[in-house]
Design a protein around this motif. Sequence first.
Motif, PDB file in Angstrom:
ATOM      1  N   ALA A   1       0.817  -1.219   0.000  1.00  0.00           N
ATOM      2  CA  ALA A   1       0.000   0.000   0.000  1.00  0.00           C
ATOM      3  C   ALA A   1       0.849   1.267   0.000  1.00  0.00           C
ATOM      4  O   ALA A   1       0.513   2.245  -0.682  1.00  0.00           O
ATOM      5  N   TYR A   2       1.962   1.276   0.742  1.00  0.00           N
ATOM      6  CA  TYR A   2       2.786   2.479   0.809  1.00  0.00           C
ATOM      7  C   TYR A   2       3.471   2.756  -0.530  1.00  0.00           C
ATOM      8  O   TYR A   2       3.592   3.916  -0.954  1.00  0.00           O
ATOM      9  N   THR A   3       3.919   1.708  -1.196  1.00  0.00           N
ATOM     10  CA  THR A   3       4.524   1.897  -2.509  1.00  0.00           C
ATOM     11  C   THR A   3       3.501   2.410  -3.505  1.00  0.00           C
ATOM     12  O   THR A   3       3.790   3.308  -4.314  1.00  0.00           O
ATOM     13  N   VAL A   4       2.293   1.846  -3.476  1.00  0.00           N
ATOM     14  CA  VAL A   4       1.231   2.308  -4.367  1.00  0.00           C
ATOM     15  C   VAL A   4       0.952   3.783  -4.138  1.00  0.00           C
ATOM     16  O   VAL A   4       0.845   4.571  -5.091  1.00  0.00           O
ATOM     17  N   ALA A   5       0.846   4.191  -2.875  1.00  0.00           N
ATOM     18  CA  ALA A   5       0.552   5.592  -2.563  1.00  0.00           C
ATOM     19  C   ALA A   5       1.666   6.520  -3.032  1.00  0.00           C
ATOM     20  O   ALA A   5       1.407   7.647  -3.471  1.00  0.00           O
TER      21      ALA A   5
ATOM     22  N   ILE B   1       3.883   6.099  -5.608  1.00  0.00           N
ATOM     23  CA  ILE B   1       4.111   6.219  -7.054  1.00  0.00           C
ATOM     24  C   ILE B   1       2.813   6.430  -7.833  1.00  0.00           C
ATOM     25  O   ILE B   1       2.834   6.501  -9.060  1.00  0.00           O
ATOM     26  N   LEU B   2       1.698   6.560  -7.127  1.00  0.00           N
ATOM     27  CA  LEU B   2       0.420   6.757  -7.811  1.00  0.00           C
ATOM     28  C   LEU B   2       0.426   7.973  -8.742  1.00  0.00           C
ATOM     29  O   LEU B   2      -0.198   7.934  -9.809  1.00  0.00           O
TER      30      LEU B   2
ATOM     31  N   GLN C   1      -4.626   5.233 -16.789  1.00  0.00           N
ATOM     32  CA  GLN C   1      -5.230   4.053 -17.390  1.00  0.00           C
ATOM     33  C   GLN C   1      -5.346   2.885 -16.408  1.00  0.00           C
ATOM     34  O   GLN C   1      -5.751   1.797 -16.794  1.00  0.00           O
ATOM     35  N   LEU C   2      -5.009   3.104 -15.159  1.00  0.00           N
ATOM     36  CA  LEU C   2      -4.984   2.041 -14.166  1.00  0.00           C
ATOM     37  C   LEU C   2      -6.382   1.469 -13.939  1.00  0.00           C
ATOM     38  O   LEU C   2      -7.316   2.189 -13.613  1.00  0.00           O
TER      39      LEU C   2
ATOM     40  N   PHE D   1      -5.285   9.167  -3.334  1.00  0.00           N
ATOM     41  CA  PHE D   1      -6.467   9.070  -4.181  1.00  0.00           C
ATOM     42  C   PHE D   1      -7.285  10.361  -4.180  1.00  0.00           C
ATOM     43  O   PHE D   1      -7.988  10.651  -5.147  1.00  0.00           O
ATOM     44  N   SER D   2      -7.197  11.115  -3.093  1.00  0.00           N
ATOM     45  CA  SER D   2      -7.944  12.375  -3.059  1.00  0.00           C
ATOM     46  C   SER D   2      -7.438  13.368  -4.091  1.00  0.00           C
ATOM     47  O   SER D   2      -8.179  14.242  -4.548  1.00  0.00           O
ATOM     48  N   SER D   3      -6.164  13.220  -4.484  1.00  0.00           N
ATOM     49  CA  SER D   3      -5.573  14.132  -5.473  1.00  0.00           C
ATOM     50  C   SER D   3      -5.664  13.601  -6.896  1.00  0.00           C
ATOM     51  O   SER D   3      -5.395  14.339  -7.846  1.00  0.00           O
ATOM     52  N   PHE D   4      -6.047  12.336  -7.038  1.00  0.00           N
ATOM     53  CA  PHE D   4      -6.092  11.711  -8.369  1.00  0.00           C
ATOM     54  C   PHE D   4      -7.419  10.977  -8.530  1.00  0.00           C
ATOM     55  O   PHE D   4      -7.469   9.743  -8.564  1.00  0.00           O
ATOM     56  N   ALA D   5      -8.478  11.756  -8.618  1.00  0.00           N
ATOM     57  CA  ALA D   5      -9.823  11.188  -8.699  1.00  0.00           C
ATOM     58  C   ALA D   5     -10.026  10.395  -9.979  1.00  0.00           C
ATOM     59  O   ALA D   5     -10.723   9.377  -9.984  1.00  0.00           O
TER      60      ALA D   5
END
Length: 417
Positions: free
Chosen positions: A220-224, A226-227, A233-234, A254-258
Motif C-alpha cells: 500500500a505504501y509503494t502504491v501511494a 508512485i500513484l 489508465q490504471l 487518491f484524493s488528489s487523483f480522482a
Amino acid sequence: MTHWEPQLQLLDFPFELHEHISILLPPSSISSLITANRQSRSIYEQILYRHVNLYAQPHRSNALLRTFTLRPDLALLVRSLDIDLRYSALSMLSGQLSLSPARQARLDALASARNVRSFGLSGVAWLWGERMKDIQYVVSKMELTSSRIHECWPTQLISHLRNKAGVYANLRAVLKGQPRLQDLELKYFLLRMEAACGVRNPIGIQSPDGLSLRALKADAYTVASILPVVGDQLESLEMHHWMGNNTKPLATSFSSFAATRDRIRKLHLSMRWTYDLCWDFDFGRLLELLPNVESLRITGSSSYPSASQCILLETYFDKVTSQITRSPNLTKLEASFDFELEQKLNLLIAVREDLGLNLKTSCPSLKTFIDPMLREWAFLEDGETTGDEFRMVRVGQLYCRSVDFGRRDLPGLEWEI
C-alpha cells in the motif's frame, strides 16, 4: 458393405484444444507427451515453454538457461518467464556479489529468449552496482508488457541505502525503457521502507515521462508513493501485506487523483493472520475510496496450528462479509484462504449456503462468488418467490491456465538435449 471411417486420434485435435487439455495435465504428463513422437513434441513443447515460473528455484533456473544454450529454439517459445539467479549465477569479487564470468553464457542464453513479454527476475540485486550492468542491459532489450521486480536481500539493505540514488536511477531507466509496459509488480524492500517514511515518488519518474499502467501490484505504501506517475489508465490494483492502517496513505493519494481512482475496476488484497493483530485487514474505507470496483479478490493466510483453523476461517469470512457492505458496485467476489500447512480442512471444501446468503445480503449487487476451492457460485433470483429473495447455484470449477512448475513435478523442463 460397412463403410470404414478412421478414428480420430489425439494428435488430430486442433492446437487450441491441446491448450485446453494441457490445463488439466500435470507438467510431468506434458513431458511424457513430448517424448511420444515428433508431432506430439512440436505441439506440447510450445505449451510447456510458453509460461515458465521458476521463482525461488535458482538451481532449476540455471539448468533452464543451460537448456536454452543447447536448444535456442526453445528459448524463442517462451512468452512469460520468472527465474532466480541466486547462488548459481553469482560469485564474490572484491567482497561484492557480481555476475561470474563463468556464468556469462547463461546470461547470453537469457538474451536469446527474445519473445518474452512478461518477465520476473529474483535472487540477485540486479538494480544495484556497476557489475550488474550486463543483466540490466539484457532486460532493457526486452519488449515487455508485464514485469515483476522483486525485492533485494535483507542482508544487502545497508549497501542499498548507501547507494539508493543509483538503485533508483537504474529502476527508473528500466521502467522508462519499457514503453509498452502495462502490468507492473514491485516488491522492493528499500522502496517500501522509504514510502512508509512518507517519501513521495522515490523512484523519481516525472509525470511527462510517467508510466501508463493498467495493473499495479505492490504494498500500500509503494502504491501511494508512485500513484502520481502510473498514468490514468490504471484498472487493476493488487496490494500485498494489507493491514487496516494502510488506508490512510492511500486516501491522501487518491484524493488528489480522482480520475485514476474512478477507473479502477479490479482490486486484490492479501493479508495474514497474526497472534498480536488477528485479522487486521479492514478494507471498507478503501472500497469507499474506490467506488467503481466490480471485482474483489481477498486472500488470507495463516501458518498456525490446525486446532484454531476453524475459528480463523469463520472470523475471516465474518470480516469479509462485514466489509463488502461498503462497495456499491461489486459484482464478483473471490475469497481464498491458505493455511500454509500440508493439512487441509473439510471446512474448506464445504461451502455452506448461509455463507453465500450472508455475502449477498451484505452486498446486494453481488452476482458471483468464488470459494477457496475455486468453485464459482452464482446468485439467482428465486422466481417462485416475491421480493428480494434469491438462491445460490454452483456454476462450475475454475482452473489456472498457466502451468505451475512444482519443485519436484517436472522431469522435462531443463533437459539438456
